[in-house]
Design an enzyme around this catalytic site. Structure first.
Site, PDB file in Angstrom:
ATOM      1  N   ASP A 168      -7.955  -3.384   5.731  1.00  0.00           N
ATOM      2  CA  ASP A 168      -9.380  -3.826   5.291  1.00  0.00           C
ATOM      3  C   ASP A 168     -10.287  -2.826   4.886  1.00  0.00           C
ATOM      4  O   ASP A 168     -11.458  -2.933   4.902  1.00  0.00           O
ATOM      5  CB  ASP A 168      -9.818  -4.435   6.532  1.00  0.00           C
ATOM      6  CG  ASP A 168      -9.116  -5.758   7.093  1.00  0.00           C
ATOM      7  OD1 ASP A 168      -8.367  -6.408   6.259  1.00  0.00           O
ATOM      8  OD2 ASP A 168      -8.848  -5.544   8.301  1.00  0.00           O
TER       9      ASP A 168
ATOM     10  N   LYS B  14      -9.285  -2.329  -0.187  1.00  0.00           N
ATOM     11  CA  LYS B  14      -8.276  -2.126  -1.438  1.00  0.00           C
ATOM     12  C   LYS B  14      -8.296  -3.068  -2.690  1.00  0.00           C
ATOM     13  O   LYS B  14      -8.078  -2.618  -3.726  1.00  0.00           O
ATOM     14  CB  LYS B  14      -6.897  -2.127  -0.883  1.00  0.00           C
ATOM     15  CG  LYS B  14      -6.746  -0.804   0.270  1.00  0.00           C
ATOM     16  CD  LYS B  14      -5.304  -0.677   0.909  1.00  0.00           C
ATOM     17  CE  LYS B  14      -4.947  -2.254   1.653  1.00  0.00           C
ATOM     18  NZ  LYS B  14      -5.826  -2.298   2.784  1.00  0.00           N
TER      19      LYS B  14
ATOM     20  N   GLY C 284      -4.873  -9.905   3.191  1.00  0.00           N
ATOM     21  CA  GLY C 284      -5.928 -10.678   2.359  1.00  0.00           C
ATOM     22  C   GLY C 284      -6.934  -9.578   1.405  1.00  0.00           C
ATOM     23  O   GLY C 284      -7.382  -9.035   2.134  1.00  0.00           O
ATOM     24  N   HIS C 285      -6.519  -9.740   0.406  1.00  0.00           N
ATOM     25  CA  HIS C 285      -7.086  -8.827  -0.437  1.00  0.00           C
ATOM     26  C   HIS C 285      -8.285  -9.783  -1.367  1.00  0.00           C
ATOM     27  O   HIS C 285      -8.048 -10.716  -2.090  1.00  0.00           O
ATOM     28  CB  HIS C 285      -6.328  -8.197  -1.669  1.00  0.00           C
ATOM     29  CG  HIS C 285      -5.345  -7.207  -1.007  1.00  0.00           C
ATOM     30  ND1 HIS C 285      -4.298  -6.779  -1.581  1.00  0.00           N
ATOM     31  CD2 HIS C 285      -5.614  -6.459   0.026  1.00  0.00           C
ATOM     32  CE1 HIS C 285      -3.606  -5.873  -0.824  1.00  0.00           C
ATOM     33  NE2 HIS C 285      -4.416  -6.109   0.373  1.00  0.00           N
TER      34      HIS C 285
ATOM     35  N   GLN D 172      -2.390  -3.663   4.206  1.00  0.00           N
ATOM     36  CA  GLN D 172      -2.966  -2.857   5.427  1.00  0.00           C
ATOM     37  C   GLN D 172      -3.113  -1.543   5.409  1.00  0.00           C
ATOM     38  O   GLN D 172      -3.822  -1.106   4.155  1.00  0.00           O
ATOM     39  CB  GLN D 172      -1.765  -3.309   6.406  1.00  0.00           C
ATOM     40  CG  GLN D 172      -1.481  -4.507   6.888  1.00  0.00           C
ATOM     41  CD  GLN D 172      -0.461  -5.395   6.235  1.00  0.00           C
ATOM     42  OE1 GLN D 172       0.635  -4.620   5.638  1.00  0.00           O
ATOM     43  NE2 GLN D 172      -0.710  -6.663   5.765  1.00  0.00           N
TER      44      GLN D 172
END
Ligand code: IMP
Length: 422
Positions: A13, A16, A40-41, A223
């Site tokens: 988180d 990225k 989750g991006h 991650q």
């Protein structure tokens, strides 16, 4: 830009998604190499928010080839809905997306086992995303996994699935969970297999051809370093290699084809799930949550927050070979009068300037802090390095120096325009 591996230098988180989106402008190919839809991006384009879980965020730009590499574990049903979701938002998904035929797939028994194991662990639970990631990688290592190449072959898939469901149903029953219906899973996954078939290919050969053509490739990590299965705070980690080496094994592109490693880190520290977080601090957690920040993109969970931990980021530089740094969320500290930065850990008489491998010992470490004056000025409108308040520049430079890599991006908000090249 040359072939670049982008990694998270903290616990995931780090922002990225946004940095990948900015760097993608100069890339021809963007590759995901590990993890699954536990990631989750988040990318903001104007008023629109896109959350990507499996598909590289390069998909949001025109003429970028996006590859889901062999090291990723794919929930096929999730991937279908992600593609459909993007199409609904008028994002083109077609020949610009290629999925590795040797990537393993996540099945409903993986998710169920993930949940059941967490229950069994009780107070020692990991706090997983319950997406079945650990059990899917477990099956891969145990050589009983099912891959994309199997999924798109109906007869073979049926045969393999039958055996796997038989075994896993016994385990689920023993754990007191409901067994799965083979027929139901088969129907759902066969449909996903048919849908995804046109996207499936030998991505190792495809990426080799791209490197021979001289294409620029961006390897987008999911991650962060301290969630790495080997180098993270085991067992409070995910099940893949989130560090830079994972980009090679997870794509089939050799280490000597890689040119640089970019590390992304927040101006403070966050973590979701259980496990040690030496600089965790209630004051900064409350402040950031109060600003509506630091809630997980995949699970919506409130992230645990703490001061910047340079022991951890320096360790990340060592493990990943980070050359350049992007600092995100600098604006999150705009209202903090005195900002603390951890420069060492103390444990009884011992001092550490690296992250100890024993998670229990790490949890007992006391951070040693230095203090910085806050800039107490909004930074979110700054467009250039010079427009940042001098104290914000000093802070960003100091944490990059402590981390041991060159600062090249400071980000002051979620939008593409809020990206300052240093
Ligand atoms: P899993 O990957 O779902 O097995 O979760 C293992 C640990 O990694 C948990 O602490 C999760 O919260 C954490 N984790 C997994 N994916 C992400 C991510 O994308 N961002 C941050 N933490 C993650």
């Amino acid at each position: 830009m040359s072939n670049t591996i982008l990694v998270g230098a903290q616990w995931g988180d780090e922002g990225k998604g946004k940095i990948i989106d900015v760097l993608t402008e100069q890339a021809d190919v963007v590759v995901r190499t590990q993890g699954g839809n536990n990631a989750g991006h988040t990318v903001y384009l104007g008023p629109k928010k896109y959350v990507l879980h499996l598909i590289p965020s390069g998909i949001l730009r025109k003429n970028k080839l996006c590859v889901i590499g062999n090291g990723v574990v794919i929930d096929p049903v999730g991937l279908v809905s992600e593609i459909e979701g993007l199409k609904k938002l008028n994002v083109k998904v077609g020949k610009n997306l290629v999925v590795s035929e040797t990537a393993h797939i996540v099945l409903p028994y993986h998710r169920e086992l993930d949940a059941q194991r967490e229950v069994l662990k009780g107070k020692n639970k990991i706090g997983t995303t319950k997406r079945g990631i650990g059990p899917a990688y477990g099956d891969k290592a145990a050589r009983v996994g099912i891959r994309m190449i199997d999924l798109i072959n109906p007869a073979r898939f049926e045969e393999k699935l039958k055996l796997r469901i038989k075994e896993n149903n016994e385990v689920l029953k023993a754990l007191g969970a409901k067994p799965l219906s083979f027929k139901k899973v088969l129907a759902e996954y066969r449909a996903a297999g048919d849908y995804l078939k046109p996207y499936v290919a030998n991505t190792v050969v495809l990426l080799h051809q791209a490197t021979r053509r001289g294409d620029t490739i961006l390897f987008e990590g999911a991650q962060g370093t301290f969630l790495d299965i080997d180098h993270g705070t085991y067992p409070y980690v995910t099940s893949s290699n989130t560090t830079s080496g994972g980009a090679c094994t997870g794509s089939g592109v050799a280490p000597n084809r890689m040119d640089e490693v970019v590390g992304v880190m927040k101006a403070y520290t966050t973590r979701v799930g259980e496990g040690p977080l030496p600089t965790e601090n209630a004051e900064i957690s409350d402040l950031l949550h109060g600003m509506g920040r630091e809630f997980g993109a995949t699970t919506g969970r409130a992230r645990r927050c703490g001061w910047f931990d340079s022991v951890a980021t320096r360790h990340a530089t060592m493990v990943n070979g980070i050359d350049k740094l992007a600092i995100t969320n600098l604006d999150g500290l705009d209202t903090v009068a005195t900002i603390k930065v951890c420069v060492a850990y103390r444990h009884g008489k011992d001092h550490f300037d690296f992250v100890p491998n024993d998670a229990q010992l790490l949890a007992e470490c006391e951070p040693v802090y230095v203090e910085f004056d806050g800039w107490l000025t909004p930074t979110d409108k700054a467009k250039t390095w010079k427009e940042l308040p001098p104290k914000a520049r000093a802070y960003a430079k100091a944490i990059a120096e402590l981390t041991g890599a060159e600062l090249f991006i400071a980000s002051v908000g979620p939008a593409r325009e809020q990206t300052i090249f240093v």
